[in-house]
Scaffold this motif. Sequence first.
Motif, PDB file in Angstrom:
ATOM      1  N   LYS A  57       0.547  -1.214   0.377  1.00 43.19           N
ATOM      2  CA  LYS A  57      -0.065   0.403   0.221  1.00 43.19           C
ATOM      3  C   LYS A  57       0.902   1.052   0.112  1.00 43.19           C
ATOM      4  CE  LYS A  57      -3.943  -1.837   0.505  1.00 43.19           C
ATOM      5  NZ  LYS A  57      -4.838  -1.637  -0.303  1.00 43.19           N
ATOM      6  N   ILE A  58       2.065   1.138   1.242  1.00 43.60           N
ATOM      7  CA  ILE A  58       3.299   2.182   0.728  1.00 43.60           C
ATOM      8  C   ILE A  58       4.232   2.386   0.659  1.00 43.60           C
ATOM      9  CG2 ILE A  58       3.495   4.353   2.427  1.00 43.60           C
ATOM     10  CD1 ILE A  58       0.525   4.088   2.436  1.00 43.60           C
ATOM     11  N   ARG A  59       4.685   2.145  -0.364  1.00 43.42           N
ATOM     12  CA  ARG A  59       5.430   1.790  -1.330  1.00 43.42           C
ATOM     13  C   ARG A  59       6.733   2.691  -0.911  1.00 43.42           C
ATOM     14  NH1 ARG A  59       6.079  -2.810  -3.306  1.00 43.42           N
ATOM     15  NH2 ARG A  59       7.736  -2.161  -4.535  1.00 43.42           N
ATOM     16  N   LYS A  60       7.247   3.867  -0.197  1.00 43.72           N
ATOM     17  CA  LYS A  60       7.975   4.337   0.298  1.00 43.72           C
ATOM     18  C   LYS A  60       8.297   4.133   1.999  1.00 43.72           C
ATOM     19  CE  LYS A  60       9.122   6.813  -3.096  1.00 43.72           C
ATOM     20  NZ  LYS A  60      10.288   7.264  -4.226  1.00 43.72           N
ATOM     21  N   ALA A  61       9.281   4.121   2.152  1.00 44.29           N
ATOM     22  CA  ALA A  61       9.510   3.098   3.584  1.00 44.29           C
ATOM     23  C   ALA A  61       9.708   4.930   4.314  1.00 44.29           C
ATOM     24  CB  ALA A  61      11.187   2.443   3.684  1.00 44.29           C
ATOM     25  N   VAL A  62      10.258   5.607   4.013  1.00 47.33           N
ATOM     26  CA  VAL A  62      10.422   6.480   4.707  1.00 47.33           C
ATOM     27  C   VAL A  62       8.266   7.676   5.200  1.00 47.33           C
ATOM     28  CG1 VAL A  62      10.239   9.881   4.943  1.00 47.33           C
ATOM     29  CG2 VAL A  62      12.398   7.817   4.194  1.00 47.33           C
ATOM     30  N   LYS A  63       7.366   6.999   3.815  1.00 46.16           N
ATOM     31  CA  LYS A  63       6.053   7.652   4.384  1.00 46.16           C
ATOM     32  C   LYS A  63       5.761   6.353   5.426  1.00 46.16           C
ATOM     33  CE  LYS A  63       5.041   9.833   0.521  1.00 46.16           C
ATOM     34  NZ  LYS A  63       4.555   9.564  -0.801  1.00 46.16           N
ATOM     35  N   ARG A  64       6.130   5.117   5.557  1.00 47.77           N
ATOM     36  CA  ARG A  64       5.814   3.575   6.199  1.00 47.77           C
ATOM     37  C   ARG A  64       5.964   3.954   7.237  1.00 47.77           C
ATOM     38  NH1 ARG A  64       7.369   0.738   1.722  1.00 47.77           N
ATOM     39  NH2 ARG A  64       9.228  -0.377   3.324  1.00 47.77           N
ATOM     40  N   SER A 101      -5.258   2.039   4.454  1.00 48.22           N
ATOM     41  CA  SER A 101      -4.976   3.133   2.810  1.00 48.22           C
ATOM     42  C   SER A 101      -3.973   3.396   1.588  1.00 48.22           C
ATOM     43  CB  SER A 101      -5.709   4.927   3.346  1.00 48.22           C
ATOM     44  OG  SER A 101      -6.088   5.802   2.774  1.00 48.22           O
ATOM     45  N   ASP A 102      -4.064   3.765   0.104  1.00 46.51           N
ATOM     46  CA  ASP A 102      -2.982   4.161   0.039  1.00 46.51           C
ATOM     47  C   ASP A 102      -2.526   4.985   0.362  1.00 46.51           C
ATOM     48  OD1 ASP A 102      -3.405   1.466  -1.023  1.00 46.51           O
ATOM     49  OD2 ASP A 102      -4.981   2.471  -3.146  1.00 46.51           O
ATOM     50  N   GLU A 103      -3.193   6.344   0.911  1.00 48.62           N
ATOM     51  CA  GLU A 103      -2.694   7.775   1.238  1.00 48.62           C
ATOM     52  C   GLU A 103      -1.827   7.508   2.488  1.00 48.62           C
ATOM     53  OE1 GLU A 103      -6.260   8.328  -0.485  1.00 48.62           O
ATOM     54  OE2 GLU A 103      -5.058   7.556  -2.382  1.00 48.62           O
ATOM     55  N   LEU A 104      -1.192   8.598   2.760  1.00 46.84           N
ATOM     56  CA  LEU A 104      -0.982   8.985   4.063  1.00 46.84           C
ATOM     57  C   LEU A 104      -1.948  10.285   4.576  1.00 46.84           C
ATOM     58  CD1 LEU A 104       2.234  10.478   3.416  1.00 46.84           C
ATOM     59  CD2 LEU A 104       1.590   8.697   4.752  1.00 46.84           C
ATOM     60  N   ALA A 105      -2.253   9.298   6.197  1.00 51.46           N
ATOM     61  CA  ALA A 105      -3.294  10.460   6.917  1.00 51.46           C
ATOM     62  C   ALA A 105      -3.184  11.011   7.719  1.00 51.46           C
ATOM     63  CB  ALA A 105      -4.357   9.060   7.006  1.00 51.46           C
ATOM     64  N   ASP A 106      -3.548  12.329   8.374  1.00 43.07           N
ATOM     65  CA  ASP A 106      -2.576  12.894   9.365  1.00 43.07           C
ATOM     66  C   ASP A 106      -2.812  12.734  10.732  1.00 43.07           C
ATOM     67  OD1 ASP A 106      -5.346  13.985   9.046  1.00 43.07           O
ATOM     68  OD2 ASP A 106      -4.964  15.831   9.409  1.00 43.07           O
ATOM     69  N   TYR A 107      -2.978  13.132  11.639  1.00 40.49           N
ATOM     70  CA  TYR A 107      -2.697  12.697  12.744  1.00 40.49           C
ATOM     71  C   TYR A 107      -3.454  13.074  13.491  1.00 40.49           C
ATOM     72  CZ  TYR A 107      -2.022  11.735  18.062  1.00 40.49           C
ATOM     73  OH  TYR A 107      -2.008  11.265  19.017  1.00 40.49           O
ATOM     74  N   ALA A 108      -4.600  13.698  12.875  1.00 39.01           N
ATOM     75  CA  ALA A 108      -5.890  14.131  13.518  1.00 39.01           C
ATOM     76  C   ALA A 108      -6.949  12.887  13.685  1.00 39.01           C
ATOM     77  CB  ALA A 108      -6.131  15.521  13.093  1.00 39.01           C
TER      78      ALA A 108
END
Length: 136
Positions: A57-64, A101-108
């Motif tokens: 789902k999240i390809r980049k390690a930094v985003k994971r 999800s495939d996209e980043l979600a914000d902390y809130a």
Amino acid sequence: MTGNRLYKYEKLCSRTAINNIFQGGKSAICYPLRAAFTFSDAEDTPVQFLITIPKKKIRKAVKRVLLRRRVREAYRLNRHLLVPHINAQGRSLKVAFVYLSDELADYATINTKMQALMAKILTTIEKENNKQEEQP
């Protein structure tokens, strides 16, 4: 357990316990999070957790890593909703949080969904306890 610190013994590391969660456990979904969990008799720790962010789902390690930190922080700040109920029942809970999800979600967003997810877990616990009390 004092304060909000996460201790090593709260992290789920056992391969057999993880396999039991995903093979025979129950689950609850509050998008973008899914919780797979199992109950057992009382152990040393009332709740152990695991966080999984799929590489598919999240390809980049930094985003994971960023998402893993957000989910961990949301759990750390909201575990007070879950742990006292588990302690009162004298049981143990092992839970795995999976990001869907495939996209980043914000902390809130993650924080509110974590609270809703913990509420769903508690309702499942209550239903299971009611079933056990009804059966002789």
